[in-house]
Write a protein that holds these residues in place. Structure first.
Motif, PDB file in Angstrom:
ATOM      1  N   LEU A   1      82.124 153.343  17.769  1.00  0.00           N
ATOM      2  CA  LEU A   1      80.686 153.509  18.410  1.00  0.00           C
ATOM      3  C   LEU A   1      79.941 152.567  18.787  1.00  0.00           C
ATOM      4  CD1 LEU A   1      79.777 155.985  15.462  1.00  0.00           C
ATOM      5  CD2 LEU A   1      80.528 156.608  17.557  1.00  0.00           C
ATOM      6  N   SER A   2      79.933 151.434  18.407  1.00  0.00           N
ATOM      7  CA  SER A   2      79.096 150.165  18.920  1.00  0.00           C
ATOM      8  C   SER A   2      79.820 149.877  20.209  1.00  0.00           C
ATOM      9  CB  SER A   2      78.998 148.880  18.168  1.00  0.00           C
ATOM     10  OG  SER A   2      80.353 148.407  17.856  1.00  0.00           O
ATOM     11  N   ALA A   3      81.072 149.946  20.589  1.00  0.00           N
ATOM     12  CA  ALA A   3      81.428 149.783  21.836  1.00  0.00           C
ATOM     13  C   ALA A   3      81.110 150.946  22.732  1.00  0.00           C
ATOM     14  CB  ALA A   3      83.162 149.720  21.928  1.00  0.00           C
ATOM     15  N   ILE A   4      80.943 152.035  22.415  1.00  0.00           N
ATOM     16  CA  ILE A   4      80.658 153.149  23.372  1.00  0.00           C
ATOM     17  C   ILE A   4      78.704 153.052  23.675  1.00  0.00           C
ATOM     18  CG2 ILE A   4      79.948 155.685  23.428  1.00  0.00           C
ATOM     19  CD1 ILE A   4      82.534 155.964  21.667  1.00  0.00           C
ATOM     20  N   ALA A   5      78.361 152.621  22.714  1.00  0.00           N
ATOM     21  CA  ALA A   5      76.791 152.300  22.784  1.00  0.00           C
ATOM     22  C   ALA A   5      76.555 151.144  23.817  1.00  0.00           C
ATOM     23  CB  ALA A   5      76.061 152.296  21.445  1.00  0.00           C
ATOM     24  N   ASN A   6      77.420 150.363  23.658  1.00  0.00           N
ATOM     25  CA  ASN A   6      77.353 149.002  24.587  1.00  0.00           C
ATOM     26  C   ASN A   6      78.236 148.697  25.527  1.00  0.00           C
ATOM     27  OD1 ASN A   6      74.810 148.197  23.153  1.00  0.00           O
ATOM     28  ND2 ASN A   6      75.857 147.698  21.255  1.00  0.00           N
ATOM     29  N   PRO A   7      78.553 149.509  26.508  1.00  0.00           N
ATOM     30  CA  PRO A   7      79.862 149.279  27.366  1.00  0.00           C
ATOM     31  C   PRO A   7      79.769 147.870  27.740  1.00  0.00           C
ATOM     32  CG  PRO A   7      78.054 150.509  28.416  1.00  0.00           C
ATOM     33  CD  PRO A   7      77.632 150.445  26.939  1.00  0.00           C
ATOM     34  N   ILE A   8      80.918 147.332  28.077  1.00  0.00           N
ATOM     35  CA  ILE A   8      81.086 146.051  28.752  1.00  0.00           C
ATOM     36  C   ILE A   8      80.640 146.126  30.024  1.00  0.00           C
ATOM     37  CG2 ILE A   8      82.961 144.547  29.372  1.00  0.00           C
ATOM     38  CD1 ILE A   8      84.791 145.586  27.151  1.00  0.00           C
ATOM     39  N   ASP A   9      80.050 144.775  30.583  1.00  0.00           N
ATOM     40  CA  ASP A   9      79.385 145.021  31.794  1.00  0.00           C
ATOM     41  C   ASP A   9      80.607 144.903  32.889  1.00  0.00           C
ATOM     42  OD1 ASP A   9      77.262 142.149  30.605  1.00  0.00           O
ATOM     43  OD2 ASP A   9      76.826 144.099  30.577  1.00  0.00           O
ATOM     44  N   GLY A  10      80.084 145.286  34.066  1.00  0.00           N
ATOM     45  CA  GLY A  10      80.954 145.285  35.243  1.00  0.00           C
ATOM     46  C   GLY A  10      81.664 144.148  35.472  1.00  0.00           C
ATOM     47  N   GLU A  11      82.446 143.976  36.489  1.00  0.00           N
ATOM     48  CA  GLU A  11      83.358 142.695  36.727  1.00  0.00           C
ATOM     49  C   GLU A  11      82.619 141.937  37.772  1.00  0.00           C
ATOM     50  OE1 GLU A  11      87.319 141.584  39.662  1.00  0.00           O
ATOM     51  OE2 GLU A  11      86.439 143.725  39.524  1.00  0.00           O
ATOM     52  N   LYS A  12      82.295 140.622  37.034  1.00  0.00           N
ATOM     53  CA  LYS A  12      81.607 139.573  38.005  1.00  0.00           C
ATOM     54  C   LYS A  12      82.737 138.781  38.691  1.00  0.00           C
ATOM     55  CE  LYS A  12      77.700 138.828  35.083  1.00  0.00           C
ATOM     56  NZ  LYS A  12      76.839 137.693  34.474  1.00  0.00           N
ATOM     57  N   LYS A  13      82.035 138.996  40.010  1.00  0.00           N
ATOM     58  CA  LYS A  13      83.064 138.010  41.008  1.00  0.00           C
ATOM     59  C   LYS A  13      82.397 136.667  41.272  1.00  0.00           C
ATOM     60  CE  LYS A  13      85.463 141.762  43.182  1.00  0.00           C
ATOM     61  NZ  LYS A  13      85.983 142.503  44.361  1.00  0.00           N
ATOM     62  N   THR A  14      83.052 135.581  40.853  1.00  0.00           N
ATOM     63  CA  THR A  14      82.267 134.169  41.315  1.00  0.00           C
ATOM     64  C   THR A  14      82.239 134.173  42.362  1.00  0.00           C
ATOM     65  OG1 THR A  14      83.000 133.503  38.938  1.00  0.00           O
ATOM     66  CG2 THR A  14      82.371 131.690  40.635  1.00  0.00           C
ATOM     67  N   VAL A  15      81.171 133.479  42.940  1.00  0.00           N
ATOM     68  CA  VAL A  15      81.149 132.999  44.742  1.00  0.00           C
ATOM     69  C   VAL A  15      81.690 131.807  44.636  1.00  0.00           C
ATOM     70  CG1 VAL A  15      79.419 132.490  46.364  1.00  0.00           C
ATOM     71  CG2 VAL A  15      79.102 134.479  44.806  1.00  0.00           C
ATOM     72  N   LYS A  16      82.663 131.597  45.834  1.00  0.00           N
ATOM     73  CA  LYS A  16      83.101 130.244  46.011  1.00  0.00           C
ATOM     74  C   LYS A  16      82.081 129.476  47.024  1.00  0.00           C
ATOM     75  CE  LYS A  16      87.594 132.277  46.647  1.00  0.00           C
ATOM     76  NZ  LYS A  16      88.823 132.738  47.228  1.00  0.00           N
ATOM     77  N   THR A  17      81.380 128.694  45.958  1.00  0.00           N
ATOM     78  CA  THR A  17      80.150 128.038  46.844  1.00  0.00           C
ATOM     79  C   THR A  17      80.738 126.887  48.027  1.00  0.00           C
ATOM     80  OG1 THR A  17      80.397 126.099  45.004  1.00  0.00           O
ATOM     81  CG2 THR A  17      78.790 127.892  44.574  1.00  0.00           C
ATOM     82  N   ASP A  18      81.803 126.518  47.872  1.00  0.00           N
ATOM     83  CA  ASP A  18      82.330 125.647  48.917  1.00  0.00           C
ATOM     84  C   ASP A  18      82.866 126.489  49.880  1.00  0.00           C
ATOM     85  OD1 ASP A  18      84.652 126.809  47.464  1.00  0.00           O
ATOM     86  OD2 ASP A  18      86.012 125.155  48.320  1.00  0.00           O
ATOM     87  N   LYS A  19      82.928 127.494  50.208  1.00  0.00           N
ATOM     88  CA  LYS A  19      83.239 128.134  51.418  1.00  0.00           C
ATOM     89  C   LYS A  19      82.052 129.169  51.648  1.00  0.00           C
ATOM     90  CE  LYS A  19      87.810 128.143  50.482  1.00  0.00           C
ATOM     91  NZ  LYS A  19      89.303 128.543  50.713  1.00  0.00           N
ATOM     92  N   SER A  20      80.732 129.431  51.013  1.00  0.00           N
ATOM     93  CA  SER A  20      79.722 130.087  51.305  1.00  0.00           C
ATOM     94  C   SER A  20      78.790 129.390  51.902  1.00  0.00           C
ATOM     95  CB  SER A  20      79.160 130.829  49.967  1.00  0.00           C
ATOM     96  OG  SER A  20      80.101 131.729  49.194  1.00  0.00           O
ATOM     97  N   THR A  21      77.823 130.018  52.725  1.00  0.00           N
ATOM     98  CA  THR A  21      76.586 129.304  53.443  1.00  0.00           C
ATOM     99  C   THR A  21      75.518 129.997  53.067  1.00  0.00           C
ATOM    100  OG1 THR A  21      76.918 130.553  55.412  1.00  0.00           O
ATOM    101  CG2 THR A  21      78.173 128.468  55.205  1.00  0.00           C
ATOM    102  N   VAL A  22      74.344 129.014  53.007  1.00  0.00           N
ATOM    103  CA  VAL A  22      72.916 129.452  53.216  1.00  0.00           C
ATOM    104  C   VAL A  22      72.541 128.810  54.319  1.00  0.00           C
ATOM    105  CG1 VAL A  22      70.831 129.787  51.872  1.00  0.00           C
ATOM    106  CG2 VAL A  22      72.772 130.052  50.515  1.00  0.00           C
ATOM    107  N   THR A  23      71.775 129.723  55.128  1.00  0.00           N
ATOM    108  CA  THR A  23      71.252 129.008  56.460  1.00  0.00           C
ATOM    109  C   THR A  23      69.944 129.312  56.256  1.00  0.00           C
ATOM    110  OG1 THR A  23      73.178 129.202  57.726  1.00  0.00           O
ATOM    111  CG2 THR A  23      71.286 128.808  59.046  1.00  0.00           C
TER     112      THR A  23
END
Length: 190
Positions: free
Chosen positions: A16-38
């Motif tokens: 019941l606690s698993a149903i009441a607190n569902p697992i978070d969605g899938e987190k996709k880590t950002v590849k910081t060496d291939k991402s850009t902020v301009t």
């Protein structure tokens, strides 16, 4: 028998606690060496452009649907790309100073998504908490997702983050007037 009843009771409680607190969605880590902020900042009669590095970041998905995100930006990496030599070094140093981003005292900025609404298949209207110089303000922007890529453009009002250097008309220095808003163009690779 007691062991069986205890096992059933524990299974029921944890189930019941698993149903009441569902697992978070899938987190996709950002590849910081291939991402850009301009960044692009505007002034009367011109503009300046540059880059800044992501320290870390992740987007959260429920299946294929974007549901969250959080990022840390390394403010000490502010880099001007439209100037060279002494002019570049002076502007980079000035942007890191207390006149602008105070990077010695505030080496990072953060963005945490607080609300994500899907507009079309791959386009989302995002509201997030942007923290610069220890000041957190809400900001809205669009995010586009294409496979393992995400793009966004944010318009940031620097005045909200106590970055007031040469804001508005100051004396006769109108040609040096700096606009209050600057743009961040973000290209993420996951």
């Amino acid at each position: 028998m007691k062991k069986t009843i205890l096992s059933l009771a524990l299974t029921t409680v944890f189930g019941l606690s698993a149903i009441a607190n569902p697992i978070d969605g899938e987190k996709k880590t950002v590849k910081t060496d291939k991402s850009t902020v301009t960044w692009k900042a505007y002034k009367v009669g011109g503009s300046h452009t540059g880059t800044i590095n992501l320290k870390s970041g992740a987007l959260e998905f429920d299946g294929e649907k974007l549901v969250g995100g959080e990022f840390i930006v390394d403010m000490t990496t502010i880099n001007t790309t439209d100037l060279q030599g002494d002019y570049k070094n002076k502007l980079d140093g000035h942007l890191k100073s207390d006149d602008f981003f105070s990077t010695a005292a505030n080496p990072t900025a953060t963005l945490v998504f607080t609300k994500v609404e899907q507009n079309e298949n791959n386009l989302y209207d995002v509201t997030g908490d942007l923290t610069i110089k220890g000041i957190t303000k809400s900001i809205r922007f669009d995010v586009s997702i294409d496979g393992n890529k995400a793009t966004a453009t944010l318009k940031v009002d620097r005045i909200k983050y106590d970055i007031k250097y040469k804001s508005g008309i100051i004396g006769t220095a109108k040609d040096k007037l700096i606009h209050d808003n600057f743009d961040l163009v973000v290209d993420l690779q996951m």
